[in-house]
Design a protein around this motif. Structure first.
Motif, PDB file in Angstrom:
ATOM      1  N   ILE A   4       0.843  -1.190   0.000  1.00  0.00           N
ATOM      2  CA  ILE A   4       0.000   0.000   0.000  1.00  0.00           C
ATOM      3  C   ILE A   4       0.877   1.238   0.000  1.00  0.00           C
ATOM      4  O   ILE A   4       1.819   1.316   0.789  1.00  0.00           O
ATOM      5  N   PHE A   5       0.560   2.187  -0.833  1.00  0.00           N
ATOM      6  CA  PHE A   5       1.280   3.462  -0.820  1.00  0.00           C
ATOM      7  C   PHE A   5       0.541   4.469   0.055  1.00  0.00           C
ATOM      8  O   PHE A   5       1.024   4.907   1.081  1.00  0.00           O
ATOM      9  N   THR A   6      -0.646   4.847  -0.356  1.00  0.00           N
ATOM     10  CA  THR A   6      -1.429   5.834   0.391  1.00  0.00           C
ATOM     11  C   THR A   6      -2.892   5.443   0.348  1.00  0.00           C
ATOM     12  O   THR A   6      -3.401   5.056  -0.701  1.00  0.00           O
ATOM     13  N   ILE A   7      -3.568   5.551   1.504  1.00  0.00           N
ATOM     14  CA  ILE A   7      -5.010   5.340   1.564  1.00  0.00           C
ATOM     15  C   ILE A   7      -5.675   6.690   1.713  1.00  0.00           C
ATOM     16  O   ILE A   7      -5.324   7.467   2.617  1.00  0.00           O
ATOM     17  N   TYR A   8      -6.600   6.985   0.870  1.00  0.00           N
ATOM     18  CA  TYR A   8      -7.294   8.270   0.896  1.00  0.00           C
ATOM     19  C   TYR A   8      -8.598   8.122   1.675  1.00  0.00           C
ATOM     20  O   TYR A   8      -8.573   7.892   2.870  1.00  0.00           O
ATOM     21  N   ASP A   9      -9.717   8.206   1.013  1.00  0.00           N
ATOM     22  CA  ASP A   9     -10.987   8.098   1.729  1.00  0.00           C
ATOM     23  C   ASP A   9     -11.245   6.662   2.183  1.00  0.00           C
ATOM     24  O   ASP A   9     -10.877   5.695   1.506  1.00  0.00           O
ATOM     25  N   MET A  10     -11.906   6.545   3.315  1.00  0.00           N
ATOM     26  CA  MET A  10     -12.336   5.255   3.844  1.00  0.00           C
ATOM     27  C   MET A  10     -13.812   5.378   4.206  1.00  0.00           C
ATOM     28  O   MET A  10     -14.281   6.472   4.546  1.00  0.00           O
ATOM     29  N   GLY A  11     -14.514   4.259   4.174  1.00  0.00           N
ATOM     30  CA  GLY A  11     -15.925   4.324   4.534  1.00  0.00           C
ATOM     31  C   GLY A  11     -16.480   2.980   4.953  1.00  0.00           C
ATOM     32  O   GLY A  11     -15.909   1.928   4.663  1.00  0.00           O
ATOM     33  N   TRP A  12     -17.586   3.059   5.668  1.00  0.00           N
ATOM     34  CA  TRP A  12     -18.367   1.880   6.043  1.00  0.00           C
ATOM     35  C   TRP A  12     -19.713   1.956   5.321  1.00  0.00           C
ATOM     36  O   TRP A  12     -20.364   2.999   5.304  1.00  0.00           O
ATOM     37  N   TYR A  13     -20.091   0.839   4.755  1.00  0.00           N
ATOM     38  CA  TYR A  13     -21.372   0.697   4.083  1.00  0.00           C
ATOM     39  C   TYR A  13     -22.106  -0.484   4.717  1.00  0.00           C
ATOM     40  O   TYR A  13     -21.488  -1.331   5.380  1.00  0.00           O
ATOM     41  N   ARG A  14     -23.404  -0.548   4.505  1.00  0.00           N
ATOM     42  CA  ARG A  14     -24.149  -1.701   4.993  1.00  0.00           C
ATOM     43  C   ARG A  14     -25.240  -2.069   4.005  1.00  0.00           C
ATOM     44  O   ARG A  14     -25.729  -1.224   3.249  1.00  0.00           O
ATOM     45  N   GLN A  15     -25.592  -3.351   4.044  1.00  0.00           N
ATOM     46  CA  GLN A  15     -26.643  -3.840   3.172  1.00  0.00           C
ATOM     47  C   GLN A  15     -27.518  -4.806   3.949  1.00  0.00           C
ATOM     48  O   GLN A  15     -27.051  -5.848   4.416  1.00  0.00           O
ATOM     49  N   ALA A  16     -28.773  -4.420   4.104  1.00  0.00           N
ATOM     50  CA  ALA A  16     -29.763  -5.255   4.768  1.00  0.00           C
ATOM     51  C   ALA A  16     -30.452  -6.135   3.716  1.00  0.00           C
ATOM     52  O   ALA A  16     -30.478  -5.789   2.538  1.00  0.00           O
ATOM     53  N   PRO A  17     -31.030  -7.259   4.142  1.00  0.00           N
ATOM     54  CA  PRO A  17     -31.699  -8.142   3.179  1.00  0.00           C
ATOM     55  C   PRO A  17     -32.774  -7.401   2.384  1.00  0.00           C
ATOM     56  O   PRO A  17     -33.604  -6.689   2.954  1.00  0.00           O
ATOM     57  N   GLY A  18     -32.709  -7.533   1.077  1.00  0.00           N
ATOM     58  CA  GLY A  18     -33.697  -6.919   0.208  1.00  0.00           C
ATOM     59  C   GLY A  18     -33.516  -5.438  -0.028  1.00  0.00           C
ATOM     60  O   GLY A  18     -34.359  -4.800  -0.668  1.00  0.00           O
ATOM     61  N   LYS A  19     -32.429  -4.888   0.482  1.00  0.00           N
ATOM     62  CA  LYS A  19     -32.186  -3.452   0.325  1.00  0.00           C
ATOM     63  C   LYS A  19     -30.870  -3.199  -0.387  1.00  0.00           C
ATOM     64  O   LYS A  19     -30.009  -4.076  -0.453  1.00  0.00           O
ATOM     65  N   GLN A  20     -30.717  -1.991  -0.894  1.00  0.00           N
ATOM     66  CA  GLN A  20     -29.474  -1.618  -1.553  1.00  0.00           C
ATOM     67  C   GLN A  20     -28.402  -1.294  -0.518  1.00  0.00           C
ATOM     68  O   GLN A  20     -28.702  -0.908   0.615  1.00  0.00           O
ATOM     69  N   ARG A  21     -27.163  -1.448  -0.933  1.00  0.00           N
ATOM     70  CA  ARG A  21     -26.056  -1.059  -0.070  1.00  0.00           C
ATOM     71  C   ARG A  21     -26.079   0.455   0.115  1.00  0.00           C
ATOM     72  O   ARG A  21     -26.268   1.213  -0.845  1.00  0.00           O
ATOM     73  N   GLU A  22     -25.872   0.890   1.358  1.00  0.00           N
ATOM     74  CA  GLU A  22     -25.907   2.321   1.655  1.00  0.00           C
ATOM     75  C   GLU A  22     -24.678   2.730   2.454  1.00  0.00           C
ATOM     76  O   GLU A  22     -24.101   1.938   3.198  1.00  0.00           O
ATOM     77  N   LEU A  23     -24.329   4.002   2.288  1.00  0.00           N
ATOM     78  CA  LEU A  23     -23.217   4.556   3.038  1.00  0.00           C
ATOM     79  C   LEU A  23     -23.643   4.792   4.484  1.00  0.00           C
ATOM     80  O   LEU A  23     -24.678   5.408   4.738  1.00  0.00           O
ATOM     81  N   VAL A  24     -22.823   4.328   5.410  1.00  0.00           N
ATOM     82  CA  VAL A  24     -23.063   4.558   6.830  1.00  0.00           C
ATOM     83  C   VAL A  24     -22.247   5.751   7.311  1.00  0.00           C
ATOM     84  O   VAL A  24     -22.775   6.664   7.954  1.00  0.00           O
ATOM     85  N   ALA A  25     -20.954   5.731   7.011  1.00  0.00           N
ATOM     86  CA  ALA A  25     -20.067   6.800   7.445  1.00  0.00           C
ATOM     87  C   ALA A  25     -18.812   6.773   6.591  1.00  0.00           C
ATOM     88  O   ALA A  25     -18.421   5.719   6.097  1.00  0.00           O
ATOM     89  N   SER A  26     -18.194   7.932   6.449  1.00  0.00           N
ATOM     90  CA  SER A  26     -16.951   8.015   5.696  1.00  0.00           C
ATOM     91  C   SER A  26     -15.990   8.949   6.408  1.00  0.00           C
ATOM     92  O   SER A  26     -16.403   9.792   7.226  1.00  0.00           O
ATOM     93  N   ILE A  27     -14.707   8.805   6.080  1.00  0.00           N
ATOM     94  CA  ILE A  27     -13.675   9.639   6.693  1.00  0.00           C
ATOM     95  C   ILE A  27     -12.555   9.849   5.688  1.00  0.00           C
ATOM     96  O   ILE A  27     -12.114   8.910   5.017  1.00  0.00           O
ATOM     97  N   THR A  28     -12.133  11.090   5.546  1.00  0.00           N
ATOM     98  CA  THR A  28     -11.034  11.407   4.645  1.00  0.00           C
ATOM     99  C   THR A  28      -9.703  11.151   5.342  1.00  0.00           C
ATOM    100  O   THR A  28      -9.644  10.905   6.556  1.00  0.00           O
ATOM    101  N   ARG A  29      -8.637  11.257   4.558  1.00  0.00           N
ATOM    102  CA  ARG A  29      -7.313  11.073   5.144  1.00  0.00           C
ATOM    103  C   ARG A  29      -7.034  12.128   6.214  1.00  0.00           C
ATOM    104  O   ARG A  29      -6.344  11.874   7.176  1.00  0.00           O
ATOM    105  N   GLY A  30      -7.623  13.282   6.030  1.00  0.00           N
ATOM    106  CA  GLY A  30      -7.465  14.365   7.003  1.00  0.00           C
ATOM    107  C   GLY A  30      -8.459  14.296   8.147  1.00  0.00           C
ATOM    108  O   GLY A  30      -8.549  15.236   8.939  1.00  0.00           O
TER     109      GLY A  30
END
Length: 116
Positions: free
Chosen positions: A28-54
């Motif tokens: 790995i050189f550099t990791i920029y944005d990171m995030g958590w997503y979730r997907q419930a049965p029968g639903k689309q994946r959605e963003l829960v939270a994200s965090i930038t490198r800063g």
């Protein structure tokens, strides 16, 4: 080859807490944005939270005040502290990292079940 390994999911009662972790390993050189997503049965994946490198964070309205996202750049690790969990938080949770030179990578997912 870079891998994202998630841990910390499980079964918890309503009002309980869990802490998810997502560790990146490999070349790995550099990791920029990171995030958590979730997907419930029968639903689309959605963003829960994200965090930038800063460390600028963003949360879905449904988890604001209950979940906290954080990262440890030295360890290439992402965290999600989940408090006051509700049955509607039940889902498979996925981490996502944007890094060089690989681009966007996803974890394998970890099940979170909130039930009494």
């Amino acid at each position: 080859q870079v891998q994202l390994v998630e841990s910390g999911g499980g079964l918890v009662q309503p009002g309980g807490s869990l802490r998810l972790s997502c560790a990146a390993s490999g070349r790995i050189f550099t990791i920029y944005d990171m995030g958590w997503y979730r997907q419930a049965p029968g639903k689309q994946r959605e963003l829960v939270a994200s965090i930038t490198r800063g460390a600028t964070t963003n949360y879905a309205d449904s988890v604001k005040g209950r979940f906290t996202i954080s990262r440890d750049n030295a360890k290439n690790t992402l965290y999600l502290q989940m408090n006051n969990l509700k049955p509607e938080d039940t889902a498979v949770y996925y981490c996502k990292m944007i890094m060089t030179p690989q681009g966007a990578l996803w974890g394998q997912g970890t099940q979170v079940t909130v039930a009494s």
